[in-house]
Design an enzyme around this catalytic site. Sequence first.
Site, PDB file in Angstrom:
ATOM      1  N   SER A 118     -48.818   3.831 -21.803  1.00  0.00           N
ATOM      2  CA  SER A 118     -49.087   4.934 -20.881  1.00  0.00           C
ATOM      3  C   SER A 118     -50.178   4.515 -19.911  1.00  0.00           C
ATOM      4  O   SER A 118     -51.314   4.230 -20.321  1.00  0.00           O
ATOM      5  CB  SER A 118     -49.551   6.163 -21.658  1.00  0.00           C
ATOM      6  OG  SER A 118     -50.177   7.061 -20.760  1.00  0.00           O
ATOM      7  N   HIS A 141     -44.810   3.997 -19.264  1.00  0.00           N
ATOM      8  CA  HIS A 141     -44.821   5.457 -19.460  1.00  0.00           C
ATOM      9  C   HIS A 141     -45.749   6.105 -18.442  1.00  0.00           C
ATOM     10  O   HIS A 141     -46.921   5.718 -18.317  1.00  0.00           O
ATOM     11  CB  HIS A 141     -45.284   5.760 -20.891  1.00  0.00           C
ATOM     12  CG  HIS A 141     -45.243   7.203 -21.270  1.00  0.00           C
ATOM     13  ND1 HIS A 141     -44.075   7.846 -21.668  1.00  0.00           N
ATOM     14  CD2 HIS A 141     -46.220   8.141 -21.340  1.00  0.00           C
ATOM     15  CE1 HIS A 141     -44.349   9.113 -21.970  1.00  0.00           C
ATOM     16  NE2 HIS A 141     -45.643   9.320 -21.771  1.00  0.00           N
ATOM     17  N   ASP A 189     -47.417   9.545 -17.131  1.00  0.00           N
ATOM     18  CA  ASP A 189     -47.756  10.911 -17.517  1.00  0.00           C
ATOM     19  C   ASP A 189     -48.120  11.747 -16.293  1.00  0.00           C
ATOM     20  O   ASP A 189     -49.163  11.542 -15.682  1.00  0.00           O
ATOM     21  CB  ASP A 189     -48.951  10.891 -18.477  1.00  0.00           C
ATOM     22  CG  ASP A 189     -48.560  10.401 -19.856  1.00  0.00           C
ATOM     23  OD1 ASP A 189     -47.620  10.972 -20.438  1.00  0.00           O
ATOM     24  OD2 ASP A 189     -49.186   9.440 -20.345  1.00  0.00           O
ATOM     25  N   MET A 217     -49.170  15.287 -14.823  1.00  0.00           N
ATOM     26  CA  MET A 217     -49.805  16.533 -15.280  1.00  0.00           C
ATOM     27  C   MET A 217     -50.206  17.402 -14.093  1.00  0.00           C
ATOM     28  O   MET A 217     -50.680  16.880 -13.086  1.00  0.00           O
ATOM     29  CB  MET A 217     -51.065  16.190 -16.082  1.00  0.00           C
ATOM     30  CG  MET A 217     -50.805  15.278 -17.252  1.00  0.00           C
ATOM     31  SD  MET A 217     -52.346  14.902 -18.101  1.00  0.00           S
ATOM     32  CE  MET A 217     -51.735  13.884 -19.430  1.00  0.00           C
ATOM     33  N   HIS A 236     -42.877  11.152 -17.871  1.00  0.00           N
ATOM     34  CA  HIS A 236     -43.096  12.283 -18.779  1.00  0.00           C
ATOM     35  C   HIS A 236     -43.706  13.420 -17.963  1.00  0.00           C
ATOM     36  O   HIS A 236     -44.892  13.372 -17.621  1.00  0.00           O
ATOM     37  CB  HIS A 236     -44.033  11.809 -19.903  1.00  0.00           C
ATOM     38  CG  HIS A 236     -44.445  12.881 -20.866  1.00  0.00           C
ATOM     39  ND1 HIS A 236     -45.454  12.688 -21.787  1.00  0.00           N
ATOM     40  CD2 HIS A 236     -43.985  14.145 -21.078  1.00  0.00           C
ATOM     41  CE1 HIS A 236     -45.600  13.792 -22.515  1.00  0.00           C
ATOM     42  NE2 HIS A 236     -44.729  14.691 -22.099  1.00  0.00           N
ATOM     43  N   MET A 238     -45.268  16.796 -17.427  1.00  0.00           N
ATOM     44  CA  MET A 238     -45.977  17.908 -18.057  1.00  0.00           C
ATOM     45  C   MET A 238     -46.302  18.889 -16.946  1.00  0.00           C
ATOM     46  O   MET A 238     -47.465  19.097 -16.580  1.00  0.00           O
ATOM     47  CB  MET A 238     -47.239  17.383 -18.766  1.00  0.00           C
ATOM     48  CG  MET A 238     -46.916  16.597 -20.021  1.00  0.00           C
ATOM     49  SD  MET A 238     -48.272  15.551 -20.577  1.00  0.00           S
ATOM     50  CE  MET A 238     -47.895  14.063 -19.646  1.00  0.00           C
ATOM     51  N   MET A 249     -44.273  15.100 -29.385  1.00  0.00           N
ATOM     52  CA  MET A 249     -45.709  14.977 -29.106  1.00  0.00           C
ATOM     53  C   MET A 249     -46.467  14.986 -30.427  1.00  0.00           C
ATOM     54  O   MET A 249     -46.300  15.900 -31.244  1.00  0.00           O
ATOM     55  CB  MET A 249     -46.212  16.143 -28.236  1.00  0.00           C
ATOM     56  CG  MET A 249     -45.753  16.157 -26.791  1.00  0.00           C
ATOM     57  SD  MET A 249     -46.163  14.706 -25.793  1.00  0.00           S
ATOM     58  CE  MET A 249     -47.915  14.513 -26.019  1.00  0.00           C
ATOM     59  N   ASP A 272     -45.412  10.213 -28.884  1.00  0.00           N
ATOM     60  CA  ASP A 272     -46.455  10.110 -27.861  1.00  0.00           C
ATOM     61  C   ASP A 272     -47.727  10.815 -28.329  1.00  0.00           C
ATOM     62  O   ASP A 272     -47.721  12.020 -28.565  1.00  0.00           O
ATOM     63  CB  ASP A 272     -45.931  10.756 -26.569  1.00  0.00           C
ATOM     64  CG  ASP A 272     -46.859  10.553 -25.385  1.00  0.00           C
ATOM     65  OD1 ASP A 272     -47.894   9.874 -25.528  1.00  0.00           O
ATOM     66  OD2 ASP A 272     -46.527  11.088 -24.304  1.00  0.00           O
TER      67      ASP A 272
HETATM   68  C1  DX5 Z   1     -50.819  12.913 -23.439  1.00  0.00           C
HETATM   69  C2  DX5 Z   1     -49.892  11.895 -22.841  1.00  0.00           C
HETATM   70  C3  DX5 Z   1     -49.886  10.600 -23.533  1.00  0.00           C
HETATM   71  C4  DX5 Z   1     -51.206   9.886 -23.555  1.00  0.00           C
HETATM   72  C5  DX5 Z   1     -51.236   9.060 -24.808  1.00  0.00           C
HETATM   73  O1  DX5 Z   1     -50.590  14.142 -22.837  1.00  0.00           O
HETATM   74  O2  DX5 Z   1     -48.566  12.379 -22.818  1.00  0.00           O
HETATM   75  O3  DX5 Z   1     -48.857   9.755 -23.014  1.00  0.00           O
HETATM   76  O4  DX5 Z   1     -51.424   9.062 -22.459  1.00  0.00           O
HETATM   77  O5  DX5 Z   1     -52.487   8.483 -24.932  1.00  0.00           O
HETATM   78  P1  DX5 Z   1     -53.003   7.858 -26.292  1.00  0.00           P
HETATM   79  O6  DX5 Z   1     -52.022   6.773 -26.672  1.00  0.00           O
HETATM   80  O7  DX5 Z   1     -54.340   7.331 -25.945  1.00  0.00           O
HETATM   81  O8  DX5 Z   1     -53.026   8.952 -27.305  1.00  0.00           O
HETATM   82 ZN    ZN Z   2     -46.878  10.979 -22.279  1.00  0.00          ZN
END
Ligand code: DX5
Ligand code: ZN
Length: 221
Positions: free
Chosen positions: A10, A35, A37, A39, A68, A70, A139, A175
């Site tokens: 990620s 990956h 993320d 947000m 991903h 969110m 998750m 994840d």
């Molecule tokens: C959290 C993200 C993850 C995050 C994981 O909302 O979806 O992808 O980056 O980070 P680690 O591996 O540090 O838990």
């Molecule tokens: Zn993620």
Amino acid sequence: MTNPLVIAPSVLAADFSKLGQEVKDVSKAGADWIHLDVMDGHFVPNISFGPAVISSIRPHSDKIFDTHLMIEPCDPYLEAFAKAGSDYITVHAEATKHLHRSLQAIRGLGKKAGVSLNPSTPESTLEYVLDSLDMILIMTVNPGFGGQKFIEGMVEKTRRVKQMIGDRPIRIQIDGGITPETAPLVTNAGADTLVAGSAVFKGGSVDSYRANMDAIRKACA
Ligand code: DX5
Ligand code: ZN
């Protein structure tokens, strides 16, 4: 685990001031997927980046881009994330009122469709969309931040999801809080795709990224 193990670093844990280089480095170090993320500060209490950033890093890696989302709503933005170069687009079951429609839209854009479940969301919500998805993202932290602690109860959920999908060609992605210690718990329960942020982007160099991913692979072997 039936599919070969995929490690998807990620970039949330990368150095954003040189994101293109980080993606290049982690790809060179042996990442299978990247990956991404996304947000929105509304569905999750944090803001990261959008399609413009994804399309600007797209030329820096030939790996699968695993986006991903969110964000809520998600449907109005699916096309932009497809055009930005995503190969997989994962939406949250909690962030769309018409999950089946969102999945159809993703496949209609020629992309692989994923659904993510927050820790509190039961897997039964996916029962009637199993033939419309390519990946289930479980998750193992509450979404929004990297570096959180793995929620142990999600190992049992992984086992149940594995049972539910039967022989359908659906990947099970995990994840949140993945380390060499937690990774084997979920691969033994049926997961085949691991997202890892802080555990991969430790050390800040190609060599350390390679060693970090090797440690996860070795732990799961
Ligand atoms: C959290 C993200 C993850 C995050 C994981 O909302 O979806 O992808 O980056 O980070 P680690 O591996 O540090 O838990
Ligand atoms: Zn993620």
